[in-house]
Design a protein around this motif. Structure first.
Motif, PDB file in Angstrom:
ATOM      1  N   LYS A   6       4.196  12.260   1.888  1.00  0.00           N
ATOM      2  CA  LYS A   6       2.740  12.429   1.787  1.00  0.00           C
ATOM      3  C   LYS A   6       2.008  11.277   2.484  1.00  0.00           C
ATOM      4  O   LYS A   6       0.953  11.459   3.070  1.00  0.00           O
ATOM      5  CB  LYS A   6       2.344  12.512   0.311  1.00  0.00           C
ATOM      6  CG  LYS A   6       0.903  12.762   0.028  1.00  0.00           C
ATOM      7  CD  LYS A   6       0.708  12.875  -1.481  1.00  0.00           C
ATOM      8  CE  LYS A   6      -0.749  12.772  -1.861  1.00  0.00           C
ATOM      9  NZ  LYS A   6      -0.930  12.769  -3.320  1.00  0.00           N
ATOM     10  N   LYS A   7       2.600  10.099   2.447  1.00  0.00           N
ATOM     11  CA  LYS A   7       2.013   8.911   3.080  1.00  0.00           C
ATOM     12  C   LYS A   7       2.400   8.789   4.551  1.00  0.00           C
ATOM     13  O   LYS A   7       2.120   7.793   5.192  1.00  0.00           O
ATOM     14  CB  LYS A   7       2.417   7.655   2.308  1.00  0.00           C
ATOM     15  CG  LYS A   7       1.790   7.609   0.921  1.00  0.00           C
ATOM     16  CD  LYS A   7       2.198   6.373   0.175  1.00  0.00           C
ATOM     17  CE  LYS A   7       1.483   6.326  -1.168  1.00  0.00           C
ATOM     18  NZ  LYS A   7       1.826   5.149  -1.953  1.00  0.00           N
ATOM     19  N   GLY A   8       3.082   9.811   5.091  1.00  0.00           N
ATOM     20  CA  GLY A   8       3.399   9.847   6.513  1.00  0.00           C
ATOM     21  C   GLY A   8       4.710   9.204   6.910  1.00  0.00           C
ATOM     22  O   GLY A   8       4.967   9.026   8.105  1.00  0.00           O
ATOM     23  N   LEU A   9       5.538   8.837   5.959  1.00  0.00           N
ATOM     24  CA  LEU A   9       6.824   8.222   6.284  1.00  0.00           C
ATOM     25  C   LEU A   9       7.890   9.286   6.495  1.00  0.00           C
ATOM     26  O   LEU A   9       7.927  10.291   5.804  1.00  0.00           O
ATOM     27  CB  LEU A   9       7.270   7.303   5.153  1.00  0.00           C
ATOM     28  CG  LEU A   9       6.505   5.996   5.101  1.00  0.00           C
ATOM     29  CD1 LEU A   9       6.610   5.384   3.729  1.00  0.00           C
ATOM     30  CD2 LEU A   9       7.055   5.038   6.127  1.00  0.00           C
ATOM     31  N   GLU A  20       0.807  -1.211   0.000  1.00  0.00           N
ATOM     32  CA  GLU A  20       0.000   0.000   0.000  1.00  0.00           C
ATOM     33  C   GLU A  20       0.849   1.273   0.000  1.00  0.00           C
ATOM     34  O   GLU A  20       0.592   2.192  -0.760  1.00  0.00           O
ATOM     35  CB  GLU A  20      -0.955   0.010   1.196  1.00  0.00           C
ATOM     36  CG  GLU A  20      -1.909  -1.170   1.233  1.00  0.00           C
ATOM     37  CD  GLU A  20      -2.772  -1.283  -0.006  1.00  0.00           C
ATOM     38  OE1 GLU A  20      -3.250  -0.250  -0.519  1.00  0.00           O
ATOM     39  OE2 GLU A  20      -2.960  -2.425  -0.481  1.00  0.00           O
ATOM     40  N   VAL A  21       1.855   1.315   0.856  1.00  0.00           N
ATOM     41  CA  VAL A  21       2.675   2.532   0.961  1.00  0.00           C
ATOM     42  C   VAL A  21       3.641   2.653  -0.212  1.00  0.00           C
ATOM     43  O   VAL A  21       3.685   3.684  -0.875  1.00  0.00           O
ATOM     44  CB  VAL A  21       3.431   2.571   2.311  1.00  0.00           C
ATOM     45  CG1 VAL A  21       4.346   3.778   2.383  1.00  0.00           C
ATOM     46  CG2 VAL A  21       2.434   2.597   3.479  1.00  0.00           C
ATOM     47  N   ALA A  34      10.432  10.715  -2.805  1.00  0.00           N
ATOM     48  CA  ALA A  34      10.525  11.291  -1.463  1.00  0.00           C
ATOM     49  C   ALA A  34       9.255  12.051  -1.104  1.00  0.00           C
ATOM     50  O   ALA A  34       8.732  11.902   0.009  1.00  0.00           O
ATOM     51  CB  ALA A  34      11.738  12.217  -1.373  1.00  0.00           C
ATOM     52  N   ALA A  35       8.736  12.837  -2.027  1.00  0.00           N
ATOM     53  CA  ALA A  35       7.509  13.596  -1.772  1.00  0.00           C
ATOM     54  C   ALA A  35       6.329  12.659  -1.518  1.00  0.00           C
ATOM     55  O   ALA A  35       5.526  12.886  -0.605  1.00  0.00           O
ATOM     56  CB  ALA A  35       7.213  14.531  -2.947  1.00  0.00           C
TER      57      ALA A  35
END
Length: 134
Positions: free
Chosen positions: A92-95, A24-25, A87-88
């Motif tokens: 955006k996915k909270g990592l 998912e990520v 990276a963006a």
């Protein structure tokens, strides 16, 4: 004789969390599962590219995080088209990135994260003059 790297393998503490992270990520595909002879889950395969997989073993127990100079696995690297975009998207996915995008000594753009078990992952975008383009 050797055609490539077929897979890299990790034993994970929480398979559900790991599959969520990789599929998912990171957007990879859960390809298939191999069960033990007694029918219990054993290995989950996540597809990176044709005939290339990340192999995740069920049942890991946390012991320690290896030091950077310890013998054994250090990290694995995923080839990408654009490190800044990766990276963006990860942010955006909270990592949290462990290394922000930068040009490495090997003449490439890179950034780094850790998976849920602390394994280091490098994302690599080779520059045109990088030895990685050979």
């Amino acid at each position: 004789m050797i055609n490539g790297i077929a897979h890299t393998a990790f034993t994970v503490a929480d398979m559900k969390k790991s599959l969520y992270f990789y599929c998912e990520v990171l957007g990879l595909e859960h390809a298939f599962q191999v069960k033990k002879e007694n029918g219990e889950p054993w290995i989950e395969y996540v597809k990176v590219a044709p005939k290339q997989y990340i192999e995740l073993f069920h049942g890991g127990k946390t012991s320690h995080t290896p030091a950077a100079d310890e013998i054994g696995p250090h990290h694995f690297c995923l080839l990408v088209d654009n490190v800044e975009e990766v990276a963006a998207e990860l942010k955006k996915k909270g990592l949290a990135l462990t290394v922000e995008p930068k040009r490495g000594l090997g003449k490439n753009e890179q950034c780094w994260i850790n998976d849920p078990d602390g394994n280091k992952i490098e994302f690599l975008q080779p520059d045109s003059d990088s030895p990685h383009n050979q």
